[in-house]
Design an enzyme around this catalytic site. Structure first.
Site, short mmCIF file in Angstrom:
data_model
loop_
_atom_site.label_atom_id
_atom_site.label_comp_id
_atom_site.label_asym_id
_atom_site.label_seq_id
_atom_site.Cartn_x
_atom_site.Cartn_y
_atom_site.Cartn_z
N GLU A 49 -40.62 8.26 -14.11
CA GLU A 49 -41.84 9.06 -14.20
C GLU A 49 -41.43 10.51 -14.03
O GLU A 49 -41.03 10.92 -12.93
CB GLU A 49 -42.83 8.69 -13.10
CG GLU A 49 -43.52 7.38 -13.27
CD GLU A 49 -44.55 7.15 -12.17
OE1 GLU A 49 -44.94 8.13 -11.49
OE2 GLU A 49 -44.96 6.01 -11.99
N ASP A 60 -51.70 13.34 -3.97
CA ASP A 60 -50.37 13.26 -3.37
C ASP A 60 -50.37 13.63 -1.90
O ASP A 60 -51.09 14.52 -1.45
CB ASP A 60 -49.41 14.19 -4.12
CG ASP A 60 -49.00 13.58 -5.45
OD1 ASP A 60 -48.52 12.43 -5.45
OD2 ASP A 60 -49.22 14.23 -6.50
#
Lengths: 261, 449
Positions: A49, A60
């Site tokens: 990724e 995040d």
């Protein structure tokens, strides 16, 4: 043909789960981030990724925030991302871009799809784009023959699991817990339940699990029920703590062994 | 007619439905939901609960009672003739949202969402806050209803709005200073979303403005529209006609949408949103999102935002913590694009000049946010002339801003400081009424504020 489905299918044929490594472009700098991605591939990651830095990474946790903040301040952009995509492809793994939606929209949805395909990218994972808002992206990925990966979560209803899975191409990203990215001691039962529920409504789609995985034994546990294991913060931590590509390589070896047990 | 929402007795009935957003929360191309899937179930739950609640007479009665008995609605209109002498002699009427309990319009939305929280059966609320007004309002409602409350506030803002931090803590809320990014409102919203996604089963996110993912922009507007519903009726009663223009400051834009909504069908009424121009839009140090930004996606919705070529959010700058935000509610973007509302930027210096003027001429200390709207009225009044009738939303009071203002004007707290010619009451009030000209114009003063 879906590059991601092909890659994950190949792992499955070997009787194992695929290992998917996340690393953000531009941490600690563009060159070293690409070197880390290549190291992850050489030590066993099937898919990388390729993370697009974003100023407001709402999904995040602190580890990835810290890394992408450095990249954002350095002005890392889509040109750097596409270069990383090419490098991952050249190293022999499947690159898939991981991006919050605004950097793609700002670059131009159509232009992004075209340039990503030209760079050898499989497609993109879009954590804050739900299929409900994705008409333009779906059309662009169809035209460019790219994969598109949306997320499902423990809170998703069965109806949403079905409609989200139907909108995916390549695999569906099962977020193991309700929360942000970051390593956790245990991934927990919610992940297995989510995979089971998703599989029931989308039996032909690969299901990869992310959020919280940090070591080989966790990877082995997930490989028991998922088609792919996604690891992000643990990789980034290797870089933040200064172990560089060697640290990434060692982690990848541990995880690659995990998905094979 | 939209004014039917407020009866002369102060009783509320369900307001007419707005034409927008659509069922998925879109205002034209703006709005929608750009969120992690994990939050979709909670947003659907809120949308369904709000849909069931909004026309319910029981809810309307309770909401109306809290507004009257707790918040102090209806808020009055105040004519400010001495201030208006500096606005081309126009008639200027202030809608006094500063007189609400907790000191700003923010309580309107919070009381609505607090009643929603009760229906959802949740026990904990979280909120983001910039100037602290929304945080104080949320902490207040949480104390009233016995909810646990956590407020995220940029570290920079906890410093410049220390009074409101103390108020929130007195009310029993936990205030978490946010140290990521620009350490202001944008980052507080990111942290609040991170908390919410991890605790969504027990927790409701009391979003404070008309931004964020659907259903927040439409729902918060509906809770805030009481400002315009009341003001429209009050202006008609007082002046026998509608105002020529309605002015409000715009950060996220909740007080502006609140006062604009009732006037949307009135084609002859100009709607003017005043954005925070900081040091000036051409300097790049500002928070004028519509004036100086472009469409994109931030904090769950498509709207105008301040962004660079890579789609990274640009840090905003404003002397006003409540307007220091690089995004704006999607309905404002839509009203801008269809031409129904206009947006202009007001610099820090212009806002502080209007702030000083209202203090000295009318004895009202406005919030620095609201001072941007006042500055807009000074300019528009001169453009339109003495026959103009201007309605300005005075969205909050300025107690929280006394330290910032004292620094800006160089007043200090030492007795030996010469307060400057502006404080000489013998002098004609000028547009830099409180301070000497250097302090008003000096960029250094802005940076220390």
């Amino acid at each position: 043909m879906s590059k991601l489905a092909e890659c994950i299918g190949k792992a499955k044929a070997e009787g194992r789960a695929a290992l998917i490594a996340y690393l953000p472009v531009g941490y600690p700098n563009v060159e070293d981030s690409i070197a880390a991605m290549v190291a992850a591939v050489e030590a066993g990651a099937d898919v990388v990724e390729v993370g697009v830095p974003y100023s407001d990474p709402g999904m995040d946790g602190p580890v990835i925030q810290q890394a992408v903040d450095v990249a954002v301040r350095a002005g890392v952009g889509m040109r750097d991302v596409l270069r990383a995509v090419e490098a991952v492809a050249a190293a022999g793994a499947v690159p898939v871009v991981m991006s919050y939606w605004n950097p793609i929209e700002r670059y131009g949805v159509e232009r992004f799809a075209t340039d990503l395909a030209a760079a050898g990218g499989a497609g993109a994972i879009t954590p804050d784009l739900i299929p409900d808002e994705a008409a333009e992206w779906i059309a662009a990925t169809e035209r460019a023959d790219l994969d598109r990966v949306f997320l499902v979560a423990p809170s998703s209803t069965d109806a949403r699991l079905r409609s989200t899975a139907e909108a995916c191409r390549g695999f569906v990203y099962a977020a193991s817990t309700m929360g942000v990215t970051g390593t956790r001691a245990t991934v927990g039962r919610a992940a297995e339940e989510l995979v089971t529920r998703t599989r029931a409504v989308a039996p032909d789609l690969a299901i990869c699990v992310g959020l919280g995985v940090s070591n080989g034994s966790q990877a082995a546990e997930l490989a028991g029920y998922a088609d792919g294991v996604i690891v992000g913060s643990a990789y980034v931590r290797e870089l933040i703590e200064g172990r560089g590509p060697d640290g990434v390589r060692a982690l990848s070896e541990d995880l690659a062994a995990g998905v094979r047990t | 007619m939209t004014t039917s929402a407020v009866q002369p007795s102060g009783e509320r009935v369900a307001p007419a439905r707005s034409e927008w957003p659509d069922a998925a929360g879109h205002f034209g191309i703006f709005g929608g939901r750009f969120v992690p899937e994990a939050l979709v179930a909670a947003l659907d739950e809120i949308a369904a609960a709000y849909e069931a609640m909004r026309d319910d007479p029981e809810f309307l009665a309770e909401f109306g009672r809290l507004q009257r008995e707790y918040s102090g609605r209806p808020t009055p209109l105040t004519a400010v003739p001495k201030f208006a002498e500096h606005a081309g002699g126009a008639t200027v009427l202030l809608k006094r949202e500063d007189l609400n309990h907790t000191g700003s319009h923010k309580i309107n939305n919070v009381l609505g969402q607090a009643l929603l929280v009760q229906r959802l059966g949740k026990t904990r609320v979280i909120a983001e806050t910039g100037a602290g007004q929304h945080g104080v309002a949320t902490a207040t409602a949480a104390a009233l209803l016995g909810l646990s409350c956590t407020v995220y506030m940029g570290e920079e803002d906890t410093r410049r709005q220390a009074l409101n931090v103390a108020r929130m803590r007195l009310l029993g809320a936990e205030v978490i200073p946010v140290t990521t990014g620009s350490r202001t409102l944008k980052d507080a919203i990111n942290e609040a979303f991170r908390d919410w996604v991890a605790n969504v089963e027990s927790t409701h996110y009391v979003f404070g403005t008309v931004a964020g993912p659907h259903p927040f922009p439409g729902m918060v507007r509906d809770f805030q529209r009481v400002i315009g519903d009341e003001a429209r009726a009050q202006v008609l009663e007082r002046e026998g006609r509608l105002p020529d223009a309605v002015l409000a400051c715009v950060g996220g834009g909740s007080n502006a949408i609140g006062i604009f909504t009732a006037f949307l069908p009135d084609d002859g009424v100009r709607l003017l949103g005043l954005e925070a121009g900081g040091d000036g839009v051409d300097t790049g140090r500002h928070a004028a999102t519509i004036t100086g930004g472009s469409p994109g996606v931030l904090h769950g919705a498509r709207s105008y935002l301040l962004q660079d070529d890579n789609g990274q959010t640009i840090e905003s700058h404003s002397i006003s913590a409540g307007l220091d935000y690089p995004g704006v509610g999607p309905e404002h973007s839509y009203l801008h694009d269809i031409g129904r509302a206009e947006y202009r930027a007001v610099t820090d210096a212009e806002a502080m000049e209007a702030f000083a003027l209202l203090c000295r001429t009318e004895g009202i200390i406005p919030a620095i946010e609201s001072a941007h709207a006042l500055a807009g009225a000074l300019t528009l009044g001169k453009e339109l002339g003495p026959d103009a009738l201007l309605l300005v939303n005075l969205s909050g009071r300025g107690d929280k801003d006394v330290e910032t203002a004292s620094t800006w004007f160089g007043l200090g707290d030492r007795e030996d400081v010469d307060p400057g010619p502006g404080l000489d009451t013998e002098q004609q009030p000028t547009e830099g009424a409180i301070s000497n000209d250097e302090a008003v114009a000096g960029p250094e003063a802005g940076e220390t504020a």
